[in-house]
Motif scaffolding. Sequence first.
Motif, PDB file in Angstrom:
ATOM      1  N   TYR A   1      13.034 -48.003  33.769  1.00  0.00           N
ATOM      2  CA  TYR A   1      12.316 -46.868  33.165  1.00  0.00           C
ATOM      3  C   TYR A   1      11.438 -46.162  34.195  1.00  0.00           C
ATOM      4  O   TYR A   1      11.326 -44.931  34.180  1.00  0.00           O
ATOM      5  N   LEU A   2      10.816 -46.925  35.094  1.00  0.00           N
ATOM      6  CA  LEU A   2       9.996 -46.306  36.134  1.00  0.00           C
ATOM      7  C   LEU A   2      10.843 -45.415  37.023  1.00  0.00           C
ATOM      8  O   LEU A   2      10.450 -44.291  37.363  1.00  0.00           O
ATOM      9  N   ARG A   3      12.037 -45.920  37.413  1.00  0.00           N
ATOM     10  CA  ARG A   3      12.920 -45.153  38.291  1.00  0.00           C
ATOM     11  C   ARG A   3      13.377 -43.863  37.621  1.00  0.00           C
ATOM     12  O   ARG A   3      13.618 -42.864  38.286  1.00  0.00           O
ATOM     13  N   ALA A   4      13.473 -43.898  36.299  1.00  0.00           N
ATOM     14  CA  ALA A   4      13.894 -42.718  35.549  1.00  0.00           C
ATOM     15  C   ALA A   4      12.702 -41.847  35.141  1.00  0.00           C
ATOM     16  O   ALA A   4      12.872 -40.896  34.369  1.00  0.00           O
ATOM     17  N   SER A   5      11.515 -42.189  35.642  1.00  0.00           N
ATOM     18  CA  SER A   5      10.277 -41.459  35.311  1.00  0.00           C
ATOM     19  C   SER A   5       9.989 -41.466  33.816  1.00  0.00           C
ATOM     20  O   SER A   5       9.395 -40.519  33.287  1.00  0.00           O
ATOM     21  N   ARG A   6      10.391 -42.536  33.141  1.00  0.00           N
ATOM     22  CA  ARG A   6      10.113 -42.688  31.716  1.00  0.00           C
ATOM     23  C   ARG A   6       9.009 -43.745  31.576  1.00  0.00           C
ATOM     24  O   ARG A   6       9.228 -44.887  31.192  1.00  0.00           O
ATOM     25  N   PHE A   7       7.807 -43.306  31.924  1.00  0.00           N
ATOM     26  CA  PHE A   7       6.698 -44.237  32.116  1.00  0.00           C
ATOM     27  C   PHE A   7       6.174 -44.811  30.800  1.00  0.00           C
ATOM     28  O   PHE A   7       5.757 -45.967  30.745  1.00  0.00           O
ATOM     29  N   LYS A   8       6.194 -44.009  29.758  1.00  0.00           N
ATOM     30  CA  LYS A   8       5.737 -44.516  28.460  1.00  0.00           C
ATOM     31  C   LYS A   8       6.617 -45.667  27.998  1.00  0.00           C
ATOM     32  O   LYS A   8       6.134 -46.676  27.487  1.00  0.00           O
ATOM     33  N   GLU A   9       7.930 -45.511  28.202  1.00  0.00           N
ATOM     34  CA  GLU A   9       8.841 -46.580  27.790  1.00  0.00           C
ATOM     35  C   GLU A   9       8.674 -47.821  28.657  1.00  0.00           C
ATOM     36  O   GLU A   9       8.870 -48.949  28.188  1.00  0.00           O
TER      37      GLU A   9
ATOM     38  N   ILE B   1       4.007 -52.324  36.477  1.00  0.00           N
ATOM     39  CA  ILE B   1       3.252 -51.756  35.353  1.00  0.00           C
ATOM     40  C   ILE B   1       2.104 -50.895  35.854  1.00  0.00           C
ATOM     41  O   ILE B   1       1.791 -49.847  35.270  1.00  0.00           O
ATOM     42  N   LEU B   2       1.476 -51.301  36.936  1.00  0.00           N
ATOM     43  CA  LEU B   2       0.407 -50.481  37.508  1.00  0.00           C
ATOM     44  C   LEU B   2       0.937 -49.131  37.974  1.00  0.00           C
ATOM     45  O   LEU B   2       0.250 -48.108  37.873  1.00  0.00           O
ATOM     46  N   ARG B   3       2.159 -49.110  38.460  1.00  0.00           N
ATOM     47  CA  ARG B   3       2.782 -47.837  38.848  1.00  0.00           C
ATOM     48  C   ARG B   3       2.934 -46.930  37.631  1.00  0.00           C
ATOM     49  O   ARG B   3       2.678 -45.717  37.703  1.00  0.00           O
ATOM     50  N   ALA B   4       3.348 -47.504  36.506  1.00  0.00           N
ATOM     51  CA  ALA B   4       3.481 -46.709  35.277  1.00  0.00           C
ATOM     52  C   ALA B   4       2.123 -46.170  34.845  1.00  0.00           C
ATOM     53  O   ALA B   4       2.005 -44.994  34.460  1.00  0.00           O
ATOM     54  N   CYS B   5       1.109 -47.025  34.893  1.00  0.00           N
ATOM     55  CA  CYS B   5      -0.249 -46.588  34.521  1.00  0.00           C
ATOM     56  C   CYS B   5      -0.721 -45.461  35.421  1.00  0.00           C
ATOM     57  O   CYS B   5      -1.361 -44.507  34.963  1.00  0.00           O
ATOM     58  N   ALA B   6      -0.404 -45.562  36.708  1.00  0.00           N
ATOM     59  CA  ALA B   6      -0.817 -44.534  37.662  1.00  0.00           C
ATOM     60  C   ALA B   6      -0.194 -43.189  37.308  1.00  0.00           C
ATOM     61  O   ALA B   6      -0.864 -42.155  37.308  1.00  0.00           O
ATOM     62  N   HIS B   7       1.080 -43.186  36.996  1.00  0.00           N
ATOM     63  CA  HIS B   7       1.765 -41.926  36.667  1.00  0.00           C
ATOM     64  C   HIS B   7       1.255 -41.330  35.361  1.00  0.00           C
ATOM     65  O   HIS B   7       1.168 -40.114  35.226  1.00  0.00           O
ATOM     66  N   LEU B   8       0.929 -42.190  34.403  1.00  0.00           N
ATOM     67  CA  LEU B   8       0.496 -41.717  33.087  1.00  0.00           C
ATOM     68  C   LEU B   8      -1.002 -41.467  33.010  1.00  0.00           C
ATOM     69  O   LEU B   8      -1.491 -40.887  32.038  1.00  0.00           O
ATOM     70  N   GLY B   9      -1.735 -41.929  34.018  1.00  0.00           N
ATOM     71  CA  GLY B   9      -3.187 -41.847  33.935  1.00  0.00           C
ATOM     72  C   GLY B   9      -3.746 -42.787  32.881  1.00  0.00           C
ATOM     73  O   GLY B   9      -4.799 -42.522  32.297  1.00  0.00           O
ATOM     74  N   ALA B  10      -3.030 -43.887  32.649  1.00  0.00           N
ATOM     75  CA  ALA B  10      -3.408 -44.830  31.583  1.00  0.00           C
ATOM     76  C   ALA B  10      -4.431 -45.830  32.115  1.00  0.00           C
ATOM     77  O   ALA B  10      -4.105 -46.986  32.426  1.00  0.00           O
ATOM     78  N   LEU B  11      -5.675 -45.400  32.212  1.00  0.00           N
ATOM     79  CA  LEU B  11      -6.722 -46.237  32.802  1.00  0.00           C
ATOM     80  C   LEU B  11      -7.023 -47.466  31.957  1.00  0.00           C
ATOM     81  O   LEU B  11      -7.253 -48.553  32.487  1.00  0.00           O
TER      82      LEU B  11
END
Length: 719
Positions: A322-330, A353-363
């Motif tokens: 999902y990260l590679r596909a830029s589908r960070f929420k998933e 998971i930290l990479r996903a949080c970084a892209h989403l701004g999910a602090l």
Amino acid sequence: MASLTSPTNTTNSPDPTFPSLENCQSMTHLKQIHSQFIINGAINNPVVQTRLIAFCCTHNAGDMDYARGLFAAVPDPNVYVWNTMIRGHSRRNSPINAASLYVEMLEKGVKPDDYTFPFLLKSIAPGIGFNLGREFHGQILKLGFDSNVFVQNALIHMYALFGEMGVARQVFDKCSKRDVVSWNAMISGYNKVKRFEEAVRVFVEMERERIGPTAVTLVSVLSACAKLKDLEMGKRVHLCVEDYDIELNLILENALVDMYAACGEMGVAVEMFRNMNVRDVITWTAMVTGFANAGQVDQAREYFDEMPERDKVSWTAMTDGYLRASRFKEALDVFREMQASNIRPDGYTMVSILRACAHLGALEVGEWIRCYIDKNKIRRDVVLGNALIDMYSKCGNVESARKIFEQMVQKDKFSWTAMIVGLAVNGHGEEALDLFTDMLEASIAPDDVTFIGVLSACTHGGMVEKGRRIFSKMTIRHGIEPNMAHYGCMVDLLGRAGHLKEAQEVIQNMAMKPNSIVWGALLGGCRIHKNAEVAEIAVKKMLELEPENGSVYVLLSNVYAACNRWKDVHKIRDLMMVKGIKKIPGCSLIEMNGAIHEFVAGDVSHSQSAQIYSKLEEMAQVLKVAGYQPDTSEVLLDIGEEEKETAIYQHSEKLAIAFGLISSGPKATIRIVKNLRMCNDCHRMAKSVSRVYNREVIVRDRTRFHHFRHGSCSCKDYW
């Protein structure tokens, strides 16, 4: 040569009760048999003593303390018994105990044989005993065992275990007789240190020497082929299965599936997968990873959902897909499922998971992960530390990023670069440059990415002269030739500062053909400084490269609007209508209570839409009273002023801000991530919100962070 399965001394046949030892499966049973031997007098038989010791040393249920007691009772143990004891410690990765026995053996006048050193060397384990291994090597040379193939193989294996492939190769090259075990040790050793090309080269040498491979050989070479994505060699290895009549087993089949999947041959991988009689979690994970790497993340999810069992590797593979596909929420959703399944993530999963949080701004989720890391004592190595810095920086919490950076015991160039970039995009340009100076003083060599961060710091801070100096020193002092990104930074820096002519000269003098990003940087400077003539040149070049890029028309329209050239604005809009080109819709993300909420302009799909739009109406009235005036200059619709105001009120970041105000406490920071550059009006409104509602609003747009506090922005209106 003495057998390793029976003692050399076969005199004095044991008591008829001896066969009962063959069926022994536990120490309790062994002790009962031992008692019988003591009672009937057979305990003095050397064969009985040896067999009792051998059980304790070689059986999974054995006990080395009990073996030591038995060994002490043997009046004159031969080399076989000594070797058996050493073998017992070897099985338990106890090099110190094995070495002590070896020294004791020499003191007793017993000479080692061909099997002593292989057992001693096999006692060496990663992290312990390497110096002992080198001492054993010295003894081997001294006593003349270096020509024995078993000893040579054990040495190769030991050095390969510690990644000392140079020494392993020296031993290998001096081998008088190399068997398949020698070749396998070299191939697996090169794999261990990630020198996959050399692993394949050793296999090619092996073929030239006409050494028939085993299943173990093929598994190792297929693993190297998968890492190298070398399909041609992988197919060649596959042919060896038939050529050498090697029986397929699950491990070998898994290696084949993994190789084809890693090389993107998913059709072959699927066929092999379906023909397998037995599959395990490794088989399924190879398929999930293969589809994910091929960009077929939905297909990967289908296989993932069908898996009979999953381990942390398979969960991480799905997350990475999902990260590679830029589908960070998933990606975050998969992590939550993983938690619900009681699978404990490791450091690698945490990084993903930290990479996903970084892209989403999910602090909030990122903070939870940091606490999870600390609570579960997951080793915070350099890679994990860097991921935390990146997450905090991209969530706008540069203070926490700096704290993580300062706490890191070990830092690499990526740590320094991540921190410099984090400071730069969050508006701390001077601090970013100071840290760059510290990096050089610490003798950490910067790379091309570091200089992108440093030049970005100059760009966002308007530090033109410093940017010029750094750009020139990059090549002269550090030997790094500027790439497209560096030129883009310089054009952006000069363009924003109004040096449009110099920015054009930089483009003309580039060592490569400028791309649309470089021309876009120049166009951005034209918008700020209302230079329609240069903007038209930039747009012409951009459309030659990307004819269907709608944002180009929008930017030129904004330049014309800033210059009050309304006829040209209408021409651009008409041209967009004729070409069917639409503006890329703005999208804003906001995290609330660990969940990610997404808004687009005019969005009514949210479950709280009624409350959100009600809040927007209230905000419009309150902010206008406080002095806010809508800026409709960038609205592309050919409609009246009132309709334009309605349109800009429904921009995605305004919806996100309204949602943040109704969903969080009175002093909570509102954090938003937007896919496009903030428009003038949204920027103006966010400043007013921060002052009137006494809230900090942080917006990360396509190029930088905007920290709105008390009616002003960290960018100082320079964006």
